[in-house]
Design an enzyme around this catalytic site. Structure first.
Site, PDB file in Angstrom:
ATOM      1  N   HIS A 160      29.316  93.539 -17.942  1.00  0.00           N
ATOM      2  CA  HIS A 160      29.309  94.863 -18.545  1.00  0.00           C
ATOM      3  C   HIS A 160      30.229  95.793 -17.750  1.00  0.00           C
ATOM      4  CE1 HIS A 160      25.979  95.138 -15.518  1.00  0.00           C
ATOM      5  NE2 HIS A 160      26.648  96.232 -15.221  1.00  0.00           N
TER       6      HIS A 160
HETATM    7  C1  T46 Z   1      25.748  96.648 -12.107  1.00  0.00           C
HETATM    8  C2  T46 Z   1      25.480  95.365 -11.401  1.00  0.00           C
HETATM    9  C3  T46 Z   1      26.221  95.234 -10.116  1.00  0.00           C
HETATM   10  C4  T46 Z   1      16.461  99.015 -14.415  1.00  0.00           C
HETATM   11  O1  T46 Z   1      15.390  99.152 -15.035  1.00  0.00           O
HETATM   12  N1  T46 Z   1      16.849  99.957 -13.505  1.00  0.00           N
HETATM   13  C5  T46 Z   1      18.006  99.853 -12.812  1.00  0.00           C
HETATM   14  O2  T46 Z   1      18.315 100.754 -11.996  1.00  0.00           O
HETATM   15  C6  T46 Z   1      18.844  98.701 -13.026  1.00  0.00           C
HETATM   16  C7  T46 Z   1      20.149  98.540 -12.252  1.00  0.00           C
HETATM   17  C8  T46 Z   1      18.444  97.764 -13.931  1.00  0.00           C
HETATM   18  N2  T46 Z   1      17.272  97.922 -14.597  1.00  0.00           N
HETATM   19  C9  T46 Z   1      16.832  96.868 -15.538  1.00  0.00           C
HETATM   20  C10 T46 Z   1      17.730  96.664 -16.739  1.00  0.00           C
HETATM   21  C11 T46 Z   1      17.546  95.197 -17.067  1.00  0.00           C
HETATM   22  O3  T46 Z   1      16.422  95.038 -17.891  1.00  0.00           O
HETATM   23  O4  T46 Z   1      16.844  95.624 -14.841  1.00  0.00           O
HETATM   24  C12 T46 Z   1      17.230  94.576 -15.706  1.00  0.00           C
HETATM   25  C13 T46 Z   1      18.403  93.799 -15.123  1.00  0.00           C
HETATM   26  O5  T46 Z   1      19.576  94.645 -15.159  1.00  0.00           O
HETATM   27  P1  T46 Z   1      21.011  94.058 -15.501  1.00  0.00           P
HETATM   28  O6  T46 Z   1      20.912  92.940 -16.450  1.00  0.00           O
HETATM   29  O7  T46 Z   1      21.893  95.209 -15.870  1.00  0.00           O
HETATM   30  O8  T46 Z   1      21.434  93.468 -14.055  1.00  0.00           O
HETATM   31  P2  T46 Z   1      22.872  93.026 -13.562  1.00  0.00           P
HETATM   32  O9  T46 Z   1      22.690  92.369 -12.244  1.00  0.00           O
HETATM   33  O10 T46 Z   1      23.630  92.308 -14.607  1.00  0.00           O
HETATM   34  O11 T46 Z   1      23.654  94.429 -13.343  1.00  0.00           O
HETATM   35  C14 T46 Z   1      23.240  95.309 -12.305  1.00  0.00           C
HETATM   36  C15 T46 Z   1      23.333  96.764 -12.775  1.00  0.00           C
HETATM   37  O12 T46 Z   1      22.567  96.927 -13.952  1.00  0.00           O
HETATM   38  C16 T46 Z   1      24.750  97.174 -13.055  1.00  0.00           C
HETATM   39  O13 T46 Z   1      24.817  98.580 -13.143  1.00  0.00           O
HETATM   40  O14 T46 Z   1      26.851  97.151 -12.041  1.00  0.00           O
HETATM   41  O15 T46 Z   1      24.081  95.121 -11.169  1.00  0.00           O
END
Ligand code: T46
Length: 130
Positions: free
Chosen positions: A47
């Protein structure tokens, strides 16, 4: 994008790094999260953010981060707690090659807002006007 090298306080009893908003990283810190227990086969990210800025630090272990500005891609190896990867807004990111026990600390300039995410690569390019 850049790797920021933090000042380290080393002594016989170990090392300490302090990160001060606006001094050691170029923004105010509104949120901190950490990523751990990642399977070594997992890939994360896929993303971009419309506005968000972040600094990612591998506190332990290692992983690779690919950053794509819509034109060029660069790969970074995060394996040193003294270095933070600054990711400015509108960069597509992918994280992979996680080592066992990798722990990523992420410092962010805004609170969590799903509306700031662009999770489709073609939408990312359209957002950039490419
Ligand atoms: C990024 C990379 C480096 C929350 O509820 N609160 C939060 O502050 C974050 C970051 C995530 N979430 C929830 C949203 C999803 O349901 O945690 C779950 C996993 O998040 P995501 O799939 O976005 O995780 P990554 O590792 O793909 O991405 C994260 C960050 O979301 C993003 O901003 O740049 O780490």
């Amino acid at each position: 994008m850049s790797l920021i090298e933090f000042n380290i306080n080393k002594s016989d009893s170990g090392s300490l790094i302090a990160i001060n908003e606006k001094l050691d990283i170029p923004f105010n810190i509104k949120r901190v999260y950490y990523i751990f227990d990642v399977d070594t086969e997992s890939r994360r990210g896929f993303h971009a953010h419309k506005k968000l800025k972040q600094v990612i630090i591998a506190l332990g272990g290692s992983c690779k981060v690919m950053l794509d500005n819509g034109y060029t891609k660069e790969e970074y190896l995060l394996n040193n707690p003294q270095k933070g990867l600054l990711i400015e807004k509108t960069m597509w990111r992918e994280m992979y090659d996680f080592s066992k026990n990798c722990v990523l600390l992420v410092l962010v300039n805004e609170l969590y807002d799903e509306a700031d995410y662009i999770r489709d690569y073609e939408q990312f390019k359209s957002f950039l006007g490419i």
